[in-house]
Design an enzyme around this catalytic site. Structure first.
Site, PDB file in Angstrom:
ATOM      1  N   LYS A   1       0.835  -1.204   0.000  1.00 32.72           N
ATOM      2  CA  LYS A   1       0.000   0.000   0.000  1.00 32.72           C
ATOM      3  C   LYS A   1       0.864   1.245   0.000  1.00 32.72           C
ATOM      4  CE  LYS A   1      -3.283   2.500   2.930  1.00 32.72           C
ATOM      5  NZ  LYS A   1      -2.359   3.610   3.190  1.00 32.72           N
ATOM      6  N   ARG A   2       1.956   1.204   0.753  1.00 34.58           N
ATOM      7  CA  ARG A   2       2.856   2.356   0.818  1.00 34.58           C
ATOM      8  C   ARG A   2       3.429   2.683  -0.568  1.00 34.58           C
ATOM      9  NH1 ARG A   2       5.839   0.420   4.347  1.00 34.58           N
ATOM     10  NH2 ARG A   2       4.822   1.297   6.185  1.00 34.58           N
TER      11      ARG A   2
END
Length: 498
Positions: free
Chosen positions: A265-266
């Protein structure tokens, strides 16, 4: 062979990642290819990580993708319940069977004692900080304590966990449908917790017991689960027999665009693209993480692009419908190596599906316009607009920006034209008012004929009619737009400049 039964077993802890959806997809395709059942089982035994709303979100994602299960919490089935927290009593009997047969033991160590053990290992330069055969006889468990002391601790209701007892110096292998034979050395495997102090099983025990009771024949999961495979295989051996064990397949990772490491997600936040199927709203901080659906992806394109991340059918074909994927899918064609995620390629897939058939997303685009405050009353008109602009819309959300000018006049703009160009448009306005047959070809013909008569360059003139009709310097075919909005509206938009 018994009927094929494959399962997806997500934990309700947050948004559904690309890797998770691809695991679902490969499970689903394999099951349907072989006339089997696709089961979704919720693995919520770790209550500390449970997130309200996550379970419902998972099923919404699967519904949007068109990958709905044959058996699940929502649908039911012959092997329920399909939520692990509702099967709690089932697991204890198997943990006790392992204890009785010497394959597991009680461990009474406190978290502080385990941390102290790890600090000592770290200080001694040990390469492993695991609770395993090297340290267990120095810890507080039913192997290091006498039977009397163990029983006394149990009588006193001392908190405990049940750990699997991994015997050292054993080497065995198991067959992976993607990776072939994988060798396992038990010296590298720790004594995993099977039953926690709260009576809940860990994933390791629950997944084996549930797969057995639900008659799962094939287990597909990401390669990050490979380190857990030895414990699971030993549990199958001890509890049910290896001949009852499902066939395994560990799927390749979806990698960052540069190929270095698993996509997270980062990474999506940093690079500006989603990694979740649909928008996920964190119930704790109300932060919304964007999803592919809300960004404007078609579900058909989404599963298509995921299917070819780590699989191909051996040809140059890239665009597959769900029915074609079911027909052509083969586990032998799944790659061992990870697949790099390319967002531009993902948009290409979406655009190909958008250009393919507007009927599959007509309602979605209609709802998009309605959400912006514009009611579309005529579906045929909207379909015509989509046909005119879809080549410029790689995402469904692009249709509003590209299509609004077909339904509403733009805000007046200030034109930087010279007197000669202004005179051209004054004359063009008169000609358009007199034009009887209002069709694209005639509208364009009058424009070009007047430019020739006035000896003006077309490229210097196009800019202004586009600005007058759309308020922008780029966009779809301007004469097709004039045809669509009609003679009266075209003249009205042009007159605002005079």
């Amino acid at each position: 062979m018994s009927k094929v039964r494959v399962r997806f077993a997500p934990s309700p802890t947050g948004g559904l990642h690309l890797g998770g959806v691809r695991t679902v997809l490969f499970n689903y395709l394999f099951a349907k290819k072989h006339g089997g059942d696709f089961i979704v089982r919720i693995e919520d035994t770790d209550q500390t990580r449970f997130v309200p709303g996550a379970e419902e979100y998972i099923f919404e994602c699967l519904k949007w993708c068109g990958l709905e299960p044959d058996e699940s919490v929502q649908k039911g089935g012959p092997y329920g319940p399909y939520r692990q927290s509702e099967r709690k009593a089932t697991y204890r009997q198997y943990a006790e069977q392992l204890l009785k047969e010497g394959h597991a033991y009680y461990a009474f160590d406190t978290p502080e004692e385990i941390e102290t053990m790890r600090e000592k290992l770290k200080a001694s330069g040990s390469g492993s900080l695991q609770y395993d055969h090297h340290v267990r006889m120095k810890m507080k468990n039913s192997l290091s304590l006498s039977p009397e002391d163990t029983q006394q601790l149990l009588n006193d209701n001392t908190p405990y966990v049940i750990r699997i007892k991994i015997d050292p110096d054993e080497v065995f292998s198991f067959a992976d449908m993607i990776r072939g034979d994988i060798q396992i050395d038990t010296n590298n495997v720790d004594d995993k917790v099977l039953l926690k102090a709260d009576g809940m099983p860990t994933y390791h025990l629950a997944v084996v017991v549930d797969d057995h009771l639900m008659k799962i024949t094939h287990a597909f999961r990401g390669e990050e689960w490979l380190p857990s495979a030895p414990v699971h295989i030993l549990l199958w051996k001890y509890l049910f027999g290896l001949d009852k064990m499902p066939q395994w397949a560990h799927l390749p990772l979806i990698l960052k665009p540069d190929g270095h490491g698993k996509l997270s997600k980062r990474d999506g936040d940093r690079l500006g693209f989603p990694v979740y199927a649909m928008d996920w709203k964190d119930p704790i901080n109300n932060e919304i993480t964007k999803g592919f659906k809300e960004l404007g992806f078609l579900p058909e394109a989404f599963i298509n692009l995921l299917a070819v991340l780590g699989w191909n059918d051996g040809t140059e074909q890239e665009i597959f419908s769900k029915e074609e994927l079911i027909e052509k899918f083969s586990i032998e064609r799944v790659h061992k190596a990870g697949a790099k995620f390319d967002f531009e390629k993902a948009k290409w897939f979406n655009h190909e599906w958008i250009k393919k058939d507007e009927t599959i997303y007509l309602q979605t685009v209609k709802e998009l316009f309605q959400s912006k405050g514009l009611a579309i009353k005529n579906d045929d008109q909207l379909k015509k607009v989509i046909g005119l602009i879809k080549d410029r819309c790689p995402l469904l959300t692009d249709f509003y920006e590209q299509g609004i000018v077909y339904f509403e006049a733009p805000q007046p703009v200030v034109l930087d034209w010279n007197e000669e160009q202004k005179a051209f448009y004054s004359d063009l306005l008169e000609r358009y008012q007199q034009l009887e047959l209002w069709q694209t070809v005639n509208i364009e013909s009058e424009f070009k004929k007047l430019a020739v008569e006035k000896n003006l360059k077309l490229k210097d003139l196009f800019k202004y009619i586009r600005l007058l009709l759309t308020g922008k310097e780029s966009g779809p075919s301007i004469f097709a737009l004039a045809d669509f909005i009609g003679k009266g509206e075209t003249i009205s938009r042009m007159k605002q400049a005079f």
